[in-house]
Design a protein around this motif. Structure first.
Motif, PDB file in Angstrom:
ATOM      1  N   TRP A  89       0.809  -1.218   0.000  1.00  0.00           N
ATOM      2  CA  TRP A  89       0.000   0.000   0.000  1.00  0.00           C
ATOM      3  C   TRP A  89       0.841   1.265   0.000  1.00  0.00           C
ATOM      4  O   TRP A  89       0.326   2.352   0.280  1.00  0.00           O
ATOM      5  N   GLU A  90       2.111   1.186  -0.320  1.00  0.00           N
ATOM      6  CA  GLU A  90       3.012   2.338  -0.191  1.00  0.00           C
ATOM      7  C   GLU A  90       2.695   3.473  -1.162  1.00  0.00           C
ATOM      8  O   GLU A  90       3.134   4.616  -0.964  1.00  0.00           O
ATOM      9  N   LEU A  91       1.934   3.195  -2.236  1.00  0.00           N
ATOM     10  CA  LEU A  91       1.615   4.228  -3.226  1.00  0.00           C
ATOM     11  C   LEU A  91       0.207   4.782  -3.068  1.00  0.00           C
ATOM     12  O   LEU A  91      -0.307   5.471  -3.961  1.00  0.00           O
ATOM     13  N   ALA A  92      -0.422   4.497  -1.946  1.00  0.00           N
ATOM     14  CA  ALA A  92      -1.795   4.960  -1.726  1.00  0.00           C
ATOM     15  C   ALA A  92      -1.877   6.480  -1.800  1.00  0.00           C
ATOM     16  O   ALA A  92      -0.979   7.194  -1.351  1.00  0.00           O
ATOM     17  N   HIS A  93      -2.971   6.971  -2.383  1.00  0.00           N
ATOM     18  CA  HIS A  93      -3.220   8.407  -2.488  1.00  0.00           C
ATOM     19  C   HIS A  93      -4.691   8.603  -2.820  1.00  0.00           C
ATOM     20  O   HIS A  93      -5.425   7.633  -3.034  1.00  0.00           O
ATOM     21  N   PHE A  94      -5.122   9.821  -2.865  1.00  0.00           N
ATOM     22  CA  PHE A  94      -6.495  10.116  -3.259  1.00  0.00           C
ATOM     23  C   PHE A  94      -6.514  10.627  -4.698  1.00  0.00           C
ATOM     24  O   PHE A  94      -5.669  11.441  -5.083  1.00  0.00           O
ATOM     25  N   GLY A  95      -7.475  10.114  -5.477  1.00  0.00           N
ATOM     26  CA  GLY A  95      -7.543  10.529  -6.866  1.00  0.00           C
ATOM     27  C   GLY A  95      -8.712   9.908  -7.599  1.00  0.00           C
ATOM     28  O   GLY A  95      -9.737   9.572  -7.001  1.00  0.00           O
ATOM     29  N   ASP A  96      -8.541   9.729  -8.908  1.00  0.00           N
ATOM     30  CA  ASP A  96      -9.570   9.207  -9.804  1.00  0.00           C
ATOM     31  C   ASP A  96      -9.581   7.680  -9.728  1.00  0.00           C
ATOM     32  O   ASP A  96      -8.560   7.028  -9.968  1.00  0.00           O
ATOM     33  N   TYR A  97     -10.743   7.094  -9.419  1.00  0.00           N
ATOM     34  CA  TYR A  97     -10.840   5.639  -9.259  1.00  0.00           C
ATOM     35  C   TYR A  97     -10.491   4.886 -10.544  1.00  0.00           C
ATOM     36  O   TYR A  97     -10.101   3.718 -10.507  1.00  0.00           O
ATOM     37  N   HIS A  98     -10.596   5.547 -11.711  1.00  0.00           N
ATOM     38  CA  HIS A  98     -10.210   4.893 -12.964  1.00  0.00           C
ATOM     39  C   HIS A  98      -8.721   4.534 -12.983  1.00  0.00           C
ATOM     40  O   HIS A  98      -8.310   3.618 -13.701  1.00  0.00           O
ATOM     41  N   GLU A  99      -7.925   5.282 -12.198  1.00  0.00           N
ATOM     42  CA  GLU A  99      -6.486   5.014 -12.169  1.00  0.00           C
ATOM     43  C   GLU A  99      -6.207   3.605 -11.649  1.00  0.00           C
ATOM     44  O   GLU A  99      -5.415   2.858 -12.238  1.00  0.00           O
ATOM     45  N   ASP A 100      -6.846   3.232 -10.536  1.00  0.00           N
ATOM     46  CA  ASP A 100      -6.663   1.878  -9.995  1.00  0.00           C
ATOM     47  C   ASP A 100      -7.174   0.819 -10.959  1.00  0.00           C
ATOM     48  O   ASP A 100      -6.558  -0.237 -11.146  1.00  0.00           O
TER      49      ASP A 100
END
Length: 447
Positions: A215-226
């Protein structure tokens, strides 16, 4: 820290585990893989655990948050119903073994080859989609404030800076960056993004999802990215034919995501993030070599991963060419003639010879050492292929031109070019050869 011994790790882990009421620590073994962080499995109190830690404190310097925040994110995700590991304890400076945390070991394998061969891949794909929907249910305020919110334009600018720092000499990556600048998306309501949701970071057993890791790259953003990241060709491994995580169709993936509480899908946004994260990973691969050069992590795998940039360049071009005119896409690509060596052993052949010898001692190694041997053989294969595909093809074309009478020693610049090649080659092969110094003195004036 990178040179921490096993005994020092055991002593540090004992101090950390005592805070959780567990001891002693036994059976410590380095797990294979891990492009960024180290993973160590061990036993304590009759149960299995995994230590996740940085290869060095310097390695953590430029990261957006530390292991304490990552552990808090994992705990929040687990509370939201995500199949995340249970964090037992975080390392403290007095433990003396650097930055990291300990998790309870989960069943299953992270090996993509094994997972993609399991029965009922559609069921596993649906489970992955459902877990992603649960991750995306988390909002700012559910995790520590240190988890960043992505600014799309700033993210592109940061990648552009990485590109320039890496030399700025990759035309395909430049095309991708320019496309991203021209097609940057409007912002959507930010949700928690895992940031690395793909095969390799998912555990499975008998066709069931058993863990979501790293989970080291967790951030808030656009769900399409995941959604897009795990569908990149590189993370589908041998199952290129199954575009969703290597497990099935995009339609099945998207449907399962929405049925389990996910948000509406926009194919345009999905494609944008495929391109964005392909550029991101291409530059990430390039950066691995700098991490090795700087000494932040001298693990052999860093250098090998750096050469995987070419994978992303090909994938990126295949994504971008959808916008090219039909007449350009219809033009054929020339295939170079194979080069077959007949003289002294080339650098590539020497690399192959070493690789073949390493194969003879594989049975003597186990665990992480065996994995590193496989990485070393992979590196040698890269050297061998590079030796075949790059300088020899140029030399082959020049030889063909000489035989055809198109060039000779009277041709402008040819003698100088051949002299330079002779000096360079001998400097690599036998730098103490007596004639080399004489040639340098005669041709360059060097004493």
């Amino acid at each position: 820290m990178g040179g921490t011994t096993s005994d020092e790790l055991i002593e540090g882990l004992a101090r950390a585990m005592s805070r959780a009421g567990l001891s002693p620590v036994t059976g410590l073994a380095r797990l294979t893989g891990g492009a960024t962080m180290e993973s160590w499995r061990f036993e304590a109190g009759g149960d299995g655990f995994v230590l996740r830690r940085a290869p060095s404190l310097e390695f953590m310097a430029d990261r957006p948050f530390g292991h304490g925040v990552e552990a808090a994110v994992i705990r929040a995700a687990r509370a939201a119903g995500v199949t995340a590991p249970e964090v037992i304890v975080e390392l403290e400076p007095d433990d003396g073994i650097g930055s990291g945390f300990v998790m309870r070991a989960l069943p299953g394998t992270p090996d993509p080859k094994q997972i993609l061969a399991m029965e009922e891949p559609g069921r596993l794909l649906s489970e992955c989609a459902a877990n992603l929907a649960r991750i995306h249910s988390l909002k700012p305020g559910d995790v520590p404030d240190a988890v960043p919110v992505m600014d799309y334009r700033q993210a592109i600018a940061d990648l552009r800076q990485q590109f320039e720092e890496a030399g700025g000499d990759r035309p395909i990556i430049a095309l991708g960056l320019k496309w991203m600048e021209d097609n940057c998306l409007d912002r959507v309501e930010p949700v928690l993004i895992h940031g690395d949701y793909r095969m390799g970071n998912l555990l499975a057993e008998d066709g069931w999802l058993t863990g979501v890791l790293d989970w080291e790259l967790a951030h808030f953003g656009d769900y399409h990215e995941d959604l897009a990241f795990g569908c990149m060709a590189v993370w589908r491994f041998a199952r290129y034919d199954r575009p969703a995580l290597g497990l099935g169709s995009l339609e099945t993936y998207f449907d399962a995501y929405q049925v389990n509480g996910g948000r509406p899908l926009d194919r345009k946004r999905f494609r944008y993030w495929l391109i964005h994260r392909t550029v991101w990973w291409a530059l990430g691969c390039l950066k691995m070599a700098d991490q090795w050069r700087s000494g932040a992590d001298r693990m052999l795998e860093r250098t090998v991963i750096s050469r995987r940039t070419s994978e992303q360049e090909l994938d990126l071009l295949m994504l971008l060419e959808e916008d090219a005119p039909d007449e350009e896409r219809a033009k054929p690509v020339d295939v170079p003639r194979d080069f077959i060596a007949h003289g002294e052993a080339s650098s590539g052949e020497l690399a192959n010879a070493i690789s073949e010898w390493l194969a003879t001692i594989k049975h003597r190694l186990e665990g992480h050492d065996r994995f590193q041997l496989a990485v070393a053989r992979n590196a040698l294969s890269m050297i061998a292929r590079n030796d075949q595909l790059m300088p020899q093809h140029e030399d082959l074309q020049l030889a063909d031109a000489i035989f055809a009478g198109e060039v000779s020693l009277s041709s402008s610049g040819l003698l100088t070019k051949l002299r330079q090649r002779a000096l360079d080659k001998l400097s690599v092969d036998v730098p103490k050869y007596p004639a080399l110094a004489a040639a340098r003195k005669e041709w360059t004036g060097e004493s």
